[in-house]
Design a protein around this motif. Structure first.
Motif, PDB file in Angstrom:
ATOM      1  N   UNK A 147       0.818  -1.212   0.000  1.00 20.40           N
ATOM      2  CA  UNK A 147       0.000   0.000   0.000  1.00 20.40           C
ATOM      3  C   UNK A 147       0.850   1.259   0.000  1.00 20.40           C
ATOM      4  N   UNK A 148       1.902   1.246   0.847  1.00 15.52           N
ATOM      5  CA  UNK A 148       2.748   2.436   0.997  1.00 15.52           C
ATOM      6  C   UNK A 148       4.207   1.999   0.877  1.00 15.52           C
ATOM      7  N   UNK A 149       5.037   2.770   0.156  1.00 16.20           N
ATOM      8  CA  UNK A 149       6.468   2.430   0.065  1.00 16.20           C
ATOM      9  C   UNK A 149       7.134   2.730   1.403  1.00 16.20           C
ATOM     10  N   UNK A 150       8.296   2.130   1.619  1.00 14.47           N
ATOM     11  CA  UNK A 150       9.078   2.355   2.843  1.00 14.47           C
ATOM     12  C   UNK A 150       9.294   3.855   3.079  1.00 14.47           C
ATOM     13  N   UNK A 151       9.412   4.596   1.984  1.00 14.35           N
ATOM     14  CA  UNK A 151       9.637   6.046   2.051  1.00 14.35           C
ATOM     15  C   UNK A 151       8.408   6.809   2.540  1.00 14.35           C
ATOM     16  N   UNK A 152       7.243   6.124   2.633  1.00 15.73           N
ATOM     17  CA  UNK A 152       6.015   6.788   3.075  1.00 15.73           C
ATOM     18  C   UNK A 152       5.116   7.207   1.917  1.00 15.73           C
ATOM     19  N   UNK A 153       5.584   7.039   0.682  1.00 16.49           N
ATOM     20  CA  UNK A 153       4.760   7.416  -0.471  1.00 16.49           C
ATOM     21  C   UNK A 153       3.693   6.354  -0.743  1.00 16.49           C
ATOM     22  N   UNK A 154       2.433   6.775  -0.969  1.00 20.34           N
ATOM     23  CA  UNK A 154       1.392   5.777  -1.267  1.00 20.34           C
ATOM     24  C   UNK A 154       1.599   5.146  -2.641  1.00 20.34           C
ATOM     25  N   UNK A 155       1.422   3.822  -2.725  1.00 17.44           N
ATOM     26  CA  UNK A 155       1.541   3.129  -4.011  1.00 17.44           C
ATOM     27  C   UNK A 155       0.174   2.662  -4.505  1.00 17.44           C
ATOM     28  N   UNK A 156      -0.784   2.541  -3.582  1.00 22.46           N
ATOM     29  CA  UNK A 156      -2.143   2.111  -3.923  1.00 22.46           C
ATOM     30  C   UNK A 156      -3.110   3.029  -3.177  1.00 22.46           C
ATOM     31  N   UNK A 157      -4.066   3.620  -3.901  1.00 20.01           N
ATOM     32  CA  UNK A 157      -4.992   4.578  -3.259  1.00 20.01           C
ATOM     33  C   UNK A 157      -5.986   3.850  -2.361  1.00 20.01           C
TER      34      UNK A 157
END
Ligand SMILES: Nc1ncnc2c1ncn2[C@@H]1O[C@H](COP(=O)(O)OP(=O)(O)OP(=O)(O)O)[C@@H](O)[C@H]1O
Ligand SMILES: Cc1ncc(CO)c(N)n1
Length: 267
Positions: free
Chosen positions: A107-117
């Motif tokens: 859902x969210x990359x390790x960096x904190x960026x969302x990958x799936x809404x």
């Protein structure tokens, strides 16, 4: 000779630590023939996600059948699946394949960026989780799947049982990478709770740990290992990959996919 064959369906990481790239490196290390279907091409590195290009769902379907019409598939792993259309295509294709399905509910990359809404995450929970042999959420993903807060190991154990009994997963591995203290994960296989514990390694290089772990489990399952044993061996693989991780990039560095092999060389 015919090897065990394992397929990942996931997004890419051109910096090589997560996504399809991490999966294929892991498959190769664990001596299963790796195959891959790309869902989204992601411009990312250890510092975060810069941009994403989603492939059309019809093209994902074509890739899936290009693999399964020609090659044996002994285990399937999914990672980043960004939208409902892709999820539906994968669900329909799964009906045509007889192999264990390991879902990393990215859902969210390790960096904190969302990958799936968020709306798509709900679709994943309703439509794809019940198809899985094993689902491998981290703590934030577990919270999203169950709509409740997870604060400690007791919450994690309860959550693993609920993901199976309420959401219909075949089994659930709730990963404790985000808690303090030991790196403990709990597996509920529908009958029994299993605990997998490792020391917490003092390292910021954890980019792609979740991808690597689920890929290792899929590789072992493709080779016929039963679920709990595949998780135990996968846990060792990811722990060593973190222990011998690389100080590469300006963010959280990648894990070392050949760490276990290095252990053997160093003996
Ligand atoms: N510092 C650490 N030392 C040892 N094991 C760790 C550490 N961090 C995470 N782990 C372990 O690595 C595995 C992956 O768990 P984690 O919860 O980090 O996955 P994730 O958040 O899905 O990963 P990502 O999103 O970065 O790909 C788990 O077995 C977890 O216990
Ligand atoms: C493509 C992709 N899948 C999963 C993750 C989670 O680590 C990531 N960073 N990128």
């Amino acid at each position: 000779m015919k090897p065990a064959c394992v397929l990942t369906i996931a997004g890419t990481d051109p910096s090589g630590g997560a996504g399809i790239q991490a999966d294929l490196k892991t498959f190769q290390e664990l001596q299963s023939y790796g195959m891959s279907v790309v869902t989204s091409v992601v411009a990312q590195n250890t510092t975060g996600v810069k941009n994403v290009h989603h492939l059309p769902d019809a093209f994902i379907r074509e890739q899936l059948f290009a693999v399964s019409e020609d090659m044996p598939v002994h285990a399937v792993k999914t990672g980043m699946i960004a939208n409902k259309e892709m999820m539906q295509v994968i669900k329909d294709w799964m009906q045509t394949v007889d192999a264990p399905y390991i879902m990393d509910p990215v859902m969210i990359a390790q960096s904190g960026d969302p990958l799936v809404e968020q709306e798509e995450q709900i679709y994943l929970k309703r439509h794809l989780v019940p198809e899985s042999t094993l689902v491998t959420p981290n703590i934030p993903e577990t919270e999203t799947l169950l709509n409740k807060q997870i604060d400690n190991e007791e919450d994690m154990k309860e959550a693993a049982v609920e993901i199976v009994e309420k959401l219909g997963a075949g089994a659930a591995l709730v990963k404790g990478g985000h808690l303090k203290g030991k790196a403990v994960d709990f597996l509920y296989d529908g009958h029994q709770l299993h605990t997998f514990e490792a020391e917490r390694i003092d390292s910021a290089n954890t980019h792609g740990t979740g991808c690597t772990y689920s890929a290792a489990i899929a590789a072992y399952m493709s080779r016929g290992y039963p679920l709990a044993q595949a998780v135990e061996k996968g846990k060792h693989f990811v722990t060593e990959a973190i222990r011998h991780s690389f100080n590469l990039g300006k963010g959280d560095g990648p894990t070392n996919h050949f760490a276990v092999r290095q252990e053997v060389f160093n003996q």
